[in-house]
Scaffold this motif. Structure first.
Motif, PDB file in Angstrom:
ATOM      1  N   GLN A 255      42.191  35.339  35.623  1.00 27.84           N
ATOM      2  CA  GLN A 255      43.081  36.206  36.408  1.00 27.84           C
ATOM      3  C   GLN A 255      43.078  37.626  35.853  1.00 27.84           C
ATOM      4  O   GLN A 255      43.093  38.598  36.616  1.00 27.84           O
TER       5      GLN A 255
ATOM      6  N   HIS B  31      41.554  37.293  43.425  1.00 34.24           N
ATOM      7  CA  HIS B  31      42.654  37.595  42.505  1.00 34.24           C
ATOM      8  C   HIS B  31      43.953  36.934  42.970  1.00 34.24           C
ATOM      9  O   HIS B  31      44.675  36.327  42.179  1.00 34.24           O
ATOM     10  N   GLN B  32      44.230  37.019  44.252  1.00 35.77           N
ATOM     11  CA  GLN B  32      45.439  36.395  44.794  1.00 35.77           C
ATOM     12  C   GLN B  32      45.357  34.868  44.718  1.00 35.77           C
ATOM     13  O   GLN B  32      46.337  34.204  44.389  1.00 35.77           O
TER      14      GLN B  32
ATOM     15  N   VAL C 170      43.541  32.985  42.581  1.00 39.30           N
ATOM     16  CA  VAL C 170      43.661  32.534  41.189  1.00 39.30           C
ATOM     17  C   VAL C 170      45.093  32.719  40.699  1.00 39.30           C
ATOM     18  O   VAL C 170      45.596  31.907  39.916  1.00 39.30           O
ATOM     19  N   GLY C 171      45.786  33.753  41.181  1.00 38.16           N
ATOM     20  CA  GLY C 171      47.204  33.917  40.846  1.00 38.16           C
ATOM     21  C   GLY C 171      48.040  32.749  41.344  1.00 38.16           C
ATOM     22  O   GLY C 171      48.933  32.263  40.649  1.00 38.16           O
TER      23      GLY C 171
ATOM     24  N   LEU D 168      47.347  29.881  39.108  1.00 41.46           N
ATOM     25  CA  LEU D 168      48.045  30.048  37.836  1.00 41.46           C
ATOM     26  C   LEU D 168      49.515  29.669  37.970  1.00 41.46           C
ATOM     27  O   LEU D 168      50.076  29.000  37.089  1.00 41.46           O
TER      28      LEU D 168
END
Length: 171
Positions: A110, A141-142, A144-145, A148
């Protein structure tokens, strides 16, 4: 984006609670670090939710970049700290160690995607239409966020189960 990711986090918790592994896992004695790690996992989860909101603000109104980046650094450090603690402290629970390894890996990914998104959006500023790579990096990115956040919720509920639940002692 925030509601969808919160729903994913809820589904992650429900998946844990309804799994056979959750039902079969014994409740161990309280681990000395469990209280701190329960609090840390709750804080990391809360920070991730706040970061989601700032990310949405940044994405939709192109404002608050400094706050977003500052909070992102705090979130990544907290998530990696939680991952390192799970990986290094809970040697009696290989499952918690694997969750810790996953947290470290996903948080690191991330961080790299966040840097790539900043570079991509900065490199394509003022170009209309935006190049496809900037959308791909932002979407990764969004995504994987969201992963997470789900993994942090996953870690939080398993810490409660496998590190020993806090018990209320009569006075």
């Amino acid at each position: 984006g925030v509601v969808g990711q919160m729903f994913l986090a809820l589904l992650a918790a429900l998946a844990v609670f309804t799994s056979w592994k959750w039902q079969a896992a014994p409740r161990p004695a309280e681990h000395p670090s469990a209280a701190f790690d329960r609090s840390l996992s709750a804080w990391v989860t809360l920070l991730l939710v706040v970061q989601l909101v700032f990310g949405a603000i940044q994405r939709h109104v192109a404002g608050g970049l400094h706050i977003h980046i500052t909070l992102a650094v705090i979130v990544i450090l907290a998530a990696i700290t939680l991952g390192v603690r799970l990986w290094g402290i809970y040697t009696a629970s290989p499952f918690l160690q694997r969750i810790g390894t996953a947290l470290i890996s996903v948080a690191s990914l991330q961080l790299l995607l966040g840097i790539a998104a900043l570079i991509a959006t900065g490199a394509s500023a003022g170009i209309l239409p935006q190049p496809a790579y900037s959308y791909i990096i932002a979407t990764l990115h969004q995504t994987v966020g969201a992963a997470l956040l789900a993994l942090t919720v996953f870690a939080a509920v398993w810490i409660h189960k496998l590190a020993g639940a806090q018990t209320i002692k009569p006075s």
